[in-house]
Design an enzyme around this catalytic site. Structure first.
Site, short mmCIF file in Angstrom:
data_model
loop_
_atom_site.label_atom_id
_atom_site.label_comp_id
_atom_site.label_asym_id
_atom_site.label_seq_id
_atom_site.Cartn_x
_atom_site.Cartn_y
_atom_site.Cartn_z
N ARG A 26 0.83 -1.22 0.00
CA ARG A 26 0.00 0.00 0.00
C ARG A 26 0.86 1.27 0.00
O ARG A 26 0.54 2.25 0.68
CB ARG A 26 -0.95 0.02 1.21
CG ARG A 26 -2.02 -1.06 1.18
CD ARG A 26 -3.14 -0.66 0.22
NE ARG A 26 -4.21 -1.64 0.21
CZ ARG A 26 -5.41 -1.42 0.70
NH1 ARG A 26 -5.71 -0.28 1.25
NH2 ARG A 26 -6.33 -2.35 0.64
N ARG A 30 -3.66 6.79 0.88
CA ARG A 30 -4.16 7.99 1.55
C ARG A 30 -3.17 8.68 2.50
O ARG A 30 -3.37 9.81 2.89
CB ARG A 30 -5.43 7.66 2.32
CG ARG A 30 -6.66 7.69 1.43
CD ARG A 30 -7.88 7.23 2.18
NE ARG A 30 -7.72 5.82 2.57
CZ ARG A 30 -8.62 5.12 3.25
NH1 ARG A 30 -9.73 5.69 3.65
NH2 ARG A 30 -8.39 3.86 3.53
O1 1CP Z 1 -4.20 -4.58 2.36
C1 1CP Z 1 -4.25 -5.71 1.86
O2 1CP Z 1 -4.50 -6.75 2.49
C2 1CP Z 1 -3.97 -5.80 0.38
C3 1CP Z 1 -5.00 -6.47 -0.44
C4 1CP Z 1 -6.15 -5.56 -0.77
C5 1CP Z 1 -7.41 -5.53 -0.17
C6 1CP Z 1 -7.88 -6.35 1.01
C7 1CP Z 1 -6.15 -4.62 -1.82
C8 1CP Z 1 -5.00 -4.41 -2.71
N1 1CP Z 1 -7.40 -4.07 -1.87
C9 1CP Z 1 -8.20 -4.59 -0.87
C10 1CP Z 1 -9.63 -4.26 -0.64
C11 1CP Z 1 -9.85 -2.83 -0.33
N2 1CP Z 1 -9.50 -1.81 -1.18
C12 1CP Z 1 -10.41 -2.26 0.82
C13 1CP Z 1 -11.04 -3.01 1.97
C14 1CP Z 1 -10.10 -3.36 3.04
C15 1CP Z 1 -10.88 -4.12 4.09
O3 1CP Z 1 -11.72 -4.97 3.76
O4 1CP Z 1 -10.65 -3.83 5.28
C16 1CP Z 1 -10.38 -0.88 0.66
C17 1CP Z 1 -10.86 0.17 1.61
C18 1CP Z 1 -9.79 -0.62 -0.61
C19 1CP Z 1 -9.61 0.69 -1.25
C20 1CP Z 1 -8.25 1.04 -1.69
N3 1CP Z 1 -7.47 0.26 -2.52
C21 1CP Z 1 -7.57 2.24 -1.40
C22 1CP Z 1 -8.09 3.40 -0.57
C23 1CP Z 1 -9.20 4.03 -1.31
C24 1CP Z 1 -9.44 5.47 -1.00
O5 1CP Z 1 -10.55 5.79 -0.56
O6 1CP Z 1 -8.57 6.32 -1.26
C25 1CP Z 1 -6.36 2.18 -2.08
C26 1CP Z 1 -5.29 3.23 -2.13
C27 1CP Z 1 -6.31 0.92 -2.79
C28 1CP Z 1 -5.24 0.48 -3.69
C29 1CP Z 1 -4.74 -0.88 -3.58
N4 1CP Z 1 -5.43 -1.94 -3.06
C30 1CP Z 1 -4.64 -3.05 -3.12
C31 1CP Z 1 -3.41 -2.70 -3.72
C32 1CP Z 1 -2.24 -3.63 -3.96
C33 1CP Z 1 -3.49 -1.35 -4.05
C34 1CP Z 1 -2.48 -0.55 -4.86
C35 1CP Z 1 -1.77 0.50 -4.06
C36 1CP Z 1 -0.46 0.09 -3.45
O7 1CP Z 1 -0.32 -1.00 -2.90
O8 1CP Z 1 0.44 0.93 -3.51
#
Ligand code: 1CP
Length: 345
Positions: A26, A30
């Site tokens: 991540r 944010r």
């Molecule tokens: O954290 C982990 O376990 C990584 C796997 C994962 C998961 C569970 C990713 C990969 N996405 C998610 C689902 C997800 N995505 C959630 C739910 C988490 C939960 O159930 O508690 C949420 C809130 C998101 C949204 C998300 N994805 C954001 C924030 C959104 C916002 O409002 O600004 C962001 C920045 C992402 C990007 C993301 N998701 C995952 C990856 C590998 C990435 C790429 C960014 C990076 O890793 O640099």
């Protein structure tokens, strides 16, 4: 420079290095003001993921800010459930909601076939990021594990215990397995297209491995990860792409993770009794500073980081990372401090 000479690929090939490569789960998100500036232009997070130019800019932000050794595709794991027609939406302060989640066994039988071309916006983002990255920085592509994708699809949202999901798989075991195989096939096609578009490394996120007990974990999760890895290793397009497996707090012994045939295991922050002797020469390792340590003083960050670097000092194929993702409450200054600490060690 040839990508195979990059620190990250060398570590994935289990080479012993004096300084470990560094990237953070991540790393785009944010906690960065640059990210928040772009994020506020999009109401639904997934609309941002569907814009390949924006994804490219976001993936490069942490590389430019911290000079990291690998970039990760900017996207989300929920693109696959979205392509299955489950209607993924990100609601502010609530996280993901799947408007057409799987409710009955029949929903699984009637699922539309997965068409990997529905996710062309992801492959376009990969190509853009690859073109924009310095030639020595590898790009990581990714997907959620079949189990983790099934959990969101059945629950319809994020949850602490995923009670609905656990009840569903216990009451509809046959259809649960059918769904997991459909997701496994989808993950394979999706990753294959990401490799064709230019990714150098694959990471599989089993972010909800923790909700399965030791008896269930192979049956519902690791067996499918294993099949996915076998398929990737057998296909000439993907056979040379290293695979990293992250599982959140799995209730099983570490050897089980290694038996999936992943090339690298990304250790959860609490995986303290991981058997380094057993893992040696079988896999590379990645991890595993507790991200919450980054909310502490520099002195604590220093001592905790040193303890991890000391532990992995002689391990052939070590990548520095956190034991889970960076959270929005972490200051970019601390990320910079940590990165410099590891490089100076
Ligand atoms: O954290 C982990 O376990 C990584 C796997 C994962 C998961 C569970 C990713 C990969 N996405 C998610 C689902 C997800 N995505 C959630 C739910 C988490 C939960 O159930 O508690 C949420 C809130 C998101 C949204 C998300 N994805 C954001 C924030 C959104 C916002 O409002 O600004 C962001 C920045 C992402 C990007 C993301 N998701 C995952 C990856 C590998 C990435 C790429 C960014 C990076 O890793 O640099």
């Amino acid at each position: 420079m040839n990508i195979s000479k990059s620190l990250f690929i060398k570590a994935l090939n289990k080479e012993k290095l004096t300084t470990p490569p560094i990237w953070y789960m991540r790393q785009a998100g944010r906690y960065m003001p640059e990210y928040r500036n772009i994020r506020k232009k999009f109401k639904n997070f997934l609309d941002m993921c569907k814009n390949p130019e924006v994804c490219c800019e976001l993936a490069l932000q942490p590389i430019n800010a911290f000079n990291l050794d690998a970039a990760i595709l900017f996207s989300d794991i929920l693109t696959i459930p979205d392509a299955f027609g489950l209607g993924v939406e990100f609601i502010e302060n609530e996280g993901p909601v799947l408007n057409n989640s799987i409710k009955t066994a029949n929903d699984i039988n009637n699922l539309i076939p997965f068409n990997p071309d529905e996710l062309n916006y992801v492959y376009k983002a990969v190509t853009n990021i690859k073109n924009a990255l310095p030639s020595n920085i590898p790009l990581i592509g990714f997907c959620g594990s079949p189990w983790t994708l099934a959990a969101y699809s059945l629950e319809g949202r994020s949850s602490k215990n995923f009670d609905k999901t656990i009840a569903f798989i216990n009451n509809n075991e046959k259809e649960a397995h059918l769904f997991l195989s459909k997701l496994t096939d989808a993950c394979f096609l999706y990753l294959r297209k990401q490799v064709q578009a230019g990714i150098d490394v694959i990471q599989i996120f089993d972010s909800w491995a923790n909700i399965l007990n030791a008896d269930e974990i192979n049956n519902f999760s690791f067996n499918y990860i294993k099949s996915l890895i076998v398929a990737l290793k057998q296909d000439p397009v993907t056979s040379n792409t290293p695979i990293i497996l992250f599982a959140r707090d799995p209730k099983c012994n570490a050897n089980t993770l290694i038996k999936t045939s992943a090339d690298c295991i990304s250790l959860y922050w609490s995986a303290n009794n991981f058997d380094l002797k057993y893992a040696r020469d079988k896999v590379a390792l990645q991890g595993n500073l507790d991200p919450k340590i980054l909310l502490q003083s520099n002195e604590i960050i220093r001592s905790e980081t040193k303890a991890i670097l000391d532990k992995f000092k002689n391990f052939p194929g070590y990548i520095f990372n956190l034991g889970h993702g960076l959270t929005p409450d972490i200051s970019p200054e601390k990320v910079k401090y940590l990165t410099e600490l590891v490089r100076e060690y």
